[in-house]
Design an enzyme around this catalytic site. Structure first.
Site, short mmCIF file in Angstrom:
data_model
loop_
_atom_site.label_atom_id
_atom_site.label_comp_id
_atom_site.label_asym_id
_atom_site.label_seq_id
_atom_site.Cartn_x
_atom_site.Cartn_y
_atom_site.Cartn_z
CE1 TYR A 96 -3.29 -2.20 -4.53
CE2 TYR A 96 -3.74 -0.50 -3.08
CZ TYR A 96 -2.78 -1.18 -3.71
OH TYR A 96 -1.58 -1.04 -3.44
CE LYS A 117 2.55 -15.48 -12.25
NZ LYS A 117 4.02 -15.52 -12.33
CG ASP A 168 7.07 -13.80 -12.79
OD1 ASP A 168 7.06 -13.42 -13.93
OD2 ASP A 168 7.02 -15.26 -12.55
CG ASP A 197 1.67 -0.19 -3.84
OD1 ASP A 197 2.14 0.90 -3.48
OD2 ASP A 197 1.53 -1.10 -2.85
CG ASP A 232 7.39 1.73 -2.75
OD1 ASP A 232 6.65 2.50 -3.19
OD2 ASP A 232 7.34 1.45 -1.67
C1 IPM Z 1 0.98 4.21 -2.44
C2 IPM Z 1 0.61 3.56 -1.28
C3 IPM Z 1 -0.85 3.37 -1.00
C4 IPM Z 1 -1.20 2.25 -2.30
C5 IPM Z 1 -1.30 2.63 0.26
C6 IPM Z 1 -0.96 3.68 1.52
C7 IPM Z 1 -2.66 2.41 0.45
O1 IPM Z 1 1.53 2.46 -0.97
O2 IPM Z 1 0.39 5.27 -2.87
O3 IPM Z 1 1.73 3.75 -3.24
O4 IPM Z 1 -0.92 1.00 -1.90
O5 IPM Z 1 -1.80 2.62 -3.12
MN MN Z 2 2.84 2.19 -2.61
#
Ligand code: IPM
Ligand code: MN
Ligand code: NAD
Length: 345
Positions: free
Chosen positions: A139, A184, A216, A240, A244
């Protein structure tokens, strides 16, 4: 002493869920004599609109001197091809405040078990925390985009890995005493360093078991045997994606809060999801992610354990009463869900 909380509502559903979180905070503060004041600042797309920058100077200054920061969500399709994007503000505030430790708890709500696409026996006993490194890695390395070539640099120092490992091990000591470090290592140099440092730090925590998992297969285990995890620690990008993915277990992103900590500075609390442009402005967003972020703030920044538990119990109770927003199969609006949670405090 009055605590100052800087609020960054941002874009899309951001203002809708921030309003919900602040209503709950107000009600809980009254019951617990918690003395605070809020300062709202423009951020994300809203920052670009008023100040030409997603993290205006004045917003950053206020955040730096706050006792805690609440952030709802940023991002809008309006800026998809713009030179400055709302997301840059999010990365900048994390970096400026040195918020390297992002804590993303994953728990299952009894009332939502049937909503998970996973079989009930697979989500039984699921209770883990993703500890995501938040200020390093790909990032924050160089991003170079040329016409026919592009490059993103993934960069980690041993010290950056060490400090997030200590956070993970300390957290594990207070929980199930197990750390799963995800990398990884079979391909990446950064992951080889990651694994070495994990091993080194583990020697300081003999009561905690360390296991390694390649990212993975970790993604697969998160769906096939998630109860195996206690504390999951991983680099920025993997964290990240995996966090999710973990929202599939409770059944929606709309209930997932997070806390981001530095060393000594103010912490920031935000849902893990984004601005949900697909449902923005309709009053139907699930406010629980924001409301549980408020609970995390009360506990972790202010030691207001009773207030935090009051919120968490009220959320459970409300879900058990079948009061559900659309993402979890109901028809309740953001405002009505919030009112129900407040009446259940
Ligand atoms: C999160 C989001 C951010 C990230 C984006 C919006 C830059 O997805 O807070 O998880 O990737 O960290
Ligand atoms: Mn995110
Ligand atoms: P998203 O997280 O905004 O939405 C993904 C899906 O989850 C959508 O269908 C959305 O409706 C649903 N959802 C998310 N939160 C919800 C809630 N509280 N209640 C009900 N449903 C909810 O991800 P996206 O659509 O990929 O991204 C939209 C924008 O948000 C992008 O600009 C992205 O960069 C940004 N983003 C910001 C943050 C943040 O502010 N921390 C995090 C992730 C994405």
């Amino acid at each position: 002493m009055t605590k100052t909380i800087v609020t960054l509502a941002g874009d899309g559903i951001g203002p809708e869920i921030m309003a919900a979180g602040l209503e709950v905070l107000e009600a809980v503060a009254k019951k617990n004599n918690f003395d605070y004041t809020t300062v709202a600042k423009p951020f994300g797309g809203a920052g670009i609109d008023v100040a030409g920058h997603p993290l205006p100077e004045d917003t950053l200054e206020a955040a730096k001197t706050a006792d805690a920061i609440l952030l709802a969500a940023i991002g809008s399709p309006k800026y998809d091809n713009a030179p400055v994007r709302p997301e840059q503000g999010l990365l900048a505030i994390r970096k400026e405040l040195n918020l390297f430790a992002n804590i993303r708890p994953v728990k299952i709500f009894d009332a939502l078990k049937h909503l998970s696409p996973l079989k009930p026996e697979r989500i039984e006993g699921v209770d883990f925390v993703v500890v995501r490194e938040l200020t390093g890695g790909i990032y924050f390395g160089e991003h170079i985009l040329e016409d026919e070539k592009a490059r993103d640099i993934n960069d980690y120092s041993a010290d950056e890995i060490r400090r997030i490992m200590h956070k993970a091990f300390k957290l594990a000591q207070m929980r199930g005493k197990k750390v799963t470090s995800i990398d990884k290592q079979n391909v990446l140099a950064t992951s080889k360093l990651w694994r070495n440092v994990a091993e080194e730090v583990a020697t300081e925590y003999p009561d905690v078991t360390l296991e390694h998992q390649l990212v993975d297969s970790a993604a697969m285990i998160m769906i096939t045997n998630p109860a195996r995890f206690d504390v999951v620690v991983t680099e920025n990008l993997f964290g990240d994606i995996l966090s999710d993915e973990s929202s599939v277990l409770p059944g929606t992103l709309g209930v997932m809060p997070s806390a981001s900590h530095s060393e000594g500075g103010p912490s920031l609390y935000e849902p893990i999801h984004g601005s949900a442009p697909d449902i923005a402005g309709q009053g139907i967003a699930n406010p629980i992610s924001m409301i549980l972020s408020v609970a995390m703030m009360l506990r972790e920044s202010f030691g207001e354990i009773a207030g935090a538990e009051m919120i968490e119990n009220a959320v459970d109770k409300t879900l058990n009463q079948g009061i559900l927003t659309r993402d979890i199969g109901g028809q309740t609006s953001t405002a009505d869900m919030t009112a129900a949670i407040i009446s259940n405090l």
